[in-house]
Design a protein around this motif. Structure first.
Motif, PDB file in Angstrom:
ATOM      1  N   SER A   1     -32.726  53.956   3.552  1.00  0.00           N
ATOM      2  CA  SER A   1     -34.128  53.653   3.865  1.00  0.00           C
ATOM      3  C   SER A   1     -34.928  53.204   2.651  1.00  0.00           C
ATOM      4  N   LEU A   2     -34.279  53.049   1.501  1.00  0.00           N
ATOM      5  CA  LEU A   2     -35.008  52.657   0.300  1.00  0.00           C
ATOM      6  C   LEU A   2     -35.542  51.231   0.424  1.00  0.00           C
ATOM      7  N   GLU A   3     -36.763  51.039  -0.039  1.00  0.00           N
ATOM      8  CA  GLU A   3     -37.362  49.714  -0.059  1.00  0.00           C
ATOM      9  C   GLU A   3     -36.747  48.884  -1.185  1.00  0.00           C
ATOM     10  N   PRO A   4     -36.832  47.544  -1.102  1.00  0.00           N
ATOM     11  CA  PRO A   4     -36.247  46.695  -2.149  1.00  0.00           C
ATOM     12  C   PRO A   4     -36.700  47.068  -3.555  1.00  0.00           C
ATOM     13  N   ALA A   5     -37.986  47.393  -3.727  1.00  0.00           N
ATOM     14  CA  ALA A   5     -38.469  47.762  -5.058  1.00  0.00           C
ATOM     15  C   ALA A   5     -37.842  49.068  -5.524  1.00  0.00           C
ATOM     16  N   GLU A   6     -37.571  49.976  -4.577  1.00  0.00           N
ATOM     17  CA  GLU A   6     -36.928  51.240  -4.938  1.00  0.00           C
ATOM     18  C   GLU A   6     -35.469  51.022  -5.326  1.00  0.00           C
ATOM     19  N   VAL A   7     -34.801  50.092  -4.638  1.00  0.00           N
ATOM     20  CA  VAL A   7     -33.425  49.752  -5.015  1.00  0.00           C
ATOM     21  C   VAL A   7     -33.409  49.150  -6.418  1.00  0.00           C
ATOM     22  N   ASP A   8     -34.401  48.298  -6.714  1.00  0.00           N
ATOM     23  CA  ASP A   8     -34.510  47.720  -8.055  1.00  0.00           C
ATOM     24  C   ASP A   8     -34.617  48.823  -9.104  1.00  0.00           C
ATOM     25  N   ARG A   9     -35.483  49.801  -8.849  1.00  0.00           N
ATOM     26  CA  ARG A   9     -35.692  50.878  -9.813  1.00  0.00           C
ATOM     27  C   ARG A   9     -34.443  51.738  -9.963  1.00  0.00           C
ATOM     28  N   LEU A  10     -33.752  51.983  -8.851  1.00  0.00           N
ATOM     29  CA  LEU A  10     -32.563  52.824  -8.905  1.00  0.00           C
ATOM     30  C   LEU A  10     -31.460  52.134  -9.699  1.00  0.00           C
ATOM     31  N   HIS A  11     -31.259  50.856  -9.473  1.00  0.00           N
ATOM     32  CA  HIS A  11     -30.232  50.135 -10.225  1.00  0.00           C
ATOM     33  C   HIS A  11     -30.568  50.123 -11.711  1.00  0.00           C
ATOM     34  N   ALA A  12     -31.830  49.838 -12.039  1.00  0.00           N
ATOM     35  CA  ALA A  12     -32.229  49.810 -13.446  1.00  0.00           C
ATOM     36  C   ALA A  12     -32.060  51.182 -14.087  1.00  0.00           C
ATOM     37  N   ALA A  13     -32.373  52.244 -13.337  1.00  0.00           N
ATOM     38  CA  ALA A  13     -32.253  53.600 -13.879  1.00  0.00           C
ATOM     39  C   ALA A  13     -30.784  53.973 -14.101  1.00  0.00           C
ATOM     40  N   LEU A  14     -29.917  53.613 -13.170  1.00  0.00           N
ATOM     41  CA  LEU A  14     -28.488  53.880 -13.352  1.00  0.00           C
ATOM     42  C   LEU A  14     -27.985  53.257 -14.641  1.00  0.00           C
ATOM     43  N   ARG A  15     -28.312  52.000 -14.831  1.00  0.00           N
ATOM     44  CA  ARG A  15     -27.814  51.286 -16.008  1.00  0.00           C
ATOM     45  C   ARG A  15     -28.422  51.833 -17.296  1.00  0.00           C
ATOM     46  N   SER A  16     -29.732  52.120 -17.270  1.00  0.00           N
ATOM     47  CA  SER A  16     -30.387  52.544 -18.507  1.00  0.00           C
ATOM     48  C   SER A  16     -30.067  53.987 -18.869  1.00  0.00           C
ATOM     49  N   VAL A  17     -30.150  54.900 -17.898  1.00  0.00           N
ATOM     50  CA  VAL A  17     -29.915  56.314 -18.191  1.00  0.00           C
ATOM     51  C   VAL A  17     -28.472  56.532 -18.645  1.00  0.00           C
ATOM     52  N   LEU A  18     -27.524  55.984 -17.898  1.00  0.00           N
ATOM     53  CA  LEU A  18     -26.124  56.159 -18.270  1.00  0.00           C
ATOM     54  C   LEU A  18     -25.789  55.407 -19.551  1.00  0.00           C
ATOM     55  N   GLY A  19     -26.328  54.206 -19.692  1.00  0.00           N
ATOM     56  CA  GLY A  19     -26.060  53.421 -20.900  1.00  0.00           C
ATOM     57  C   GLY A  19     -26.592  54.098 -22.146  1.00  0.00           C
ATOM     58  N   GLU A  20     -27.805  54.648 -22.062  1.00  0.00           N
ATOM     59  CA  GLU A  20     -28.373  55.339 -23.216  1.00  0.00           C
ATOM     60  C   GLU A  20     -27.590  56.613 -23.538  1.00  0.00           C
TER      61      GLU A  20
END
Length: 294
Positions: free
Chosen positions: A204-223
């Motif tokens: 049920s996530l909105e497109p903007a929420e999917v954007d934030r989740l993908h960015a968070a996965l990459r940034s949090v794990l990458g850092e």
């Protein structure tokens, strides 16, 4: 529990310390840790470590074509030593060392070469070691989902995974058959960075929420991978705890908004979140069958 960043750091550490060395001995301290019997651990004797990789939360030591696969589970750990004890490891219910891998060093005293111990604390014995000819022989490895830090894992790939899912997003992130490598701690961190409730329905996530989740996965794990890189194994647990913003910080102040970090407890684990950042200020009921808040 070691997750993707810590396991990646352990793989990197072993690549720099074990690759090119010959296995002198494998000693078993807890028979229950071995999940395969053919080939036996002794088959590694005299073979050379060629590479160390990571599959999700699994370590994979390629030893001349045989693969020593290790899942550290909740209480397992890898402890490196430049000079292991000379006395052979003996099976003992009181010894936390489940498996010892000795590596050759022509400059070391007999029996005092380098290597590593696999240890496990507590009473729940879940540390798992498989010795196989192909990592795909291990069902838990063969069924892993995509790695969220893989170069080709894009926003649309995540959207495809989320589409139509009735799972809560917290559970989806922890499902190794959906995404490989994320566990309880980093799912809390990713959801906080993405400003999403752990109870939000993934589909049920909105497109903007999917954007934030993908960015968070990459940034949090990458850092987290970058922060762990180059650290010796003995420092990784403390480094992980120090880098957490909400996980394990119940009652502390959220660094993003100043609210108090809250907790939801379950039978065998807990999650932490910030109400202001993630649930519109609403508190999640502290029981498994809580009413969903998104």
């Amino acid at each position: 529990m070691p997750e993707l960043p810590e396991v990646e750091a352990l793989a990197e550490f072993l690549r720099s310390h074990a690759v090119g060395r010959v296995v002198a001995a494998v000693e078993v301290g807890a028979v229950n840790v071995l999940k395969t019997y053919d080939p036996p651990p002794q088959a590694l004797h005299g073979l050379q470590v060629q590479d160390v990789r990571r599959h999700g939360k699994w370590l994979d030591l390629d030893v001349d074509g045989l693969h020593l696969l290790v899942h550290l589970s909740r209480a397992g750990w890898l402890r490196w030593s430049d000079a292991l004890p000379a006395a052979p490891l003996r099976p003992s219910g009181r010894n936390p060392v489940a498996l010892r891998v000795r590596l050759d060093d022509p400059d070391a005293a007999p029996g005092r070469g380098p290597g590593f111990d696999l240890t496990e604390a507590g009473t729940q014995k879940r540390l798992a070691v498989h010795l196989v000819r192909d990592p795909q022989e291990v069902p838990a490895v063969a069924s892993l989902g995509p790695d969220p830090l893989a170069p080709g894992f894009g926003r649309d790939d995540l959207a495809g995974i989320l589409a139509g899912s009735r799972q809560q997003v917290k559970g989806l992130l922890r499902d190794q058959s959906v995404l490989a490598g994320v566990g309880n701690a980093y799912s809390d961190e990713v959801l906080h960075a993405a400003r999403l409730s752990p109870y939000a329905l993934a589909g049920s996530l909105e497109p903007a929420e999917v954007d934030r989740l993908h960015a968070a996965l990459r940034s949090v794990l990458g850092e987290a991978v970058a922060a762990a890189s180059g650290r010796p194994a003995k420092e990784l647990k403390d480094a992980k705890r120090a880098g957490m913003r909400v996980h394990g910080r119940t009652g502390e102040t959220c660094g993003a908004c100043g609210d108090v970090v809250r907790e939801v407890s379950f039978a065998d684990r807990s999650l932490q979140y910030c109400p202001t950042c993630q649930t519109g200020g609403r508190l999640l009921a502290d029981r498994r069958l809580s009413r969903l808040l998104r």
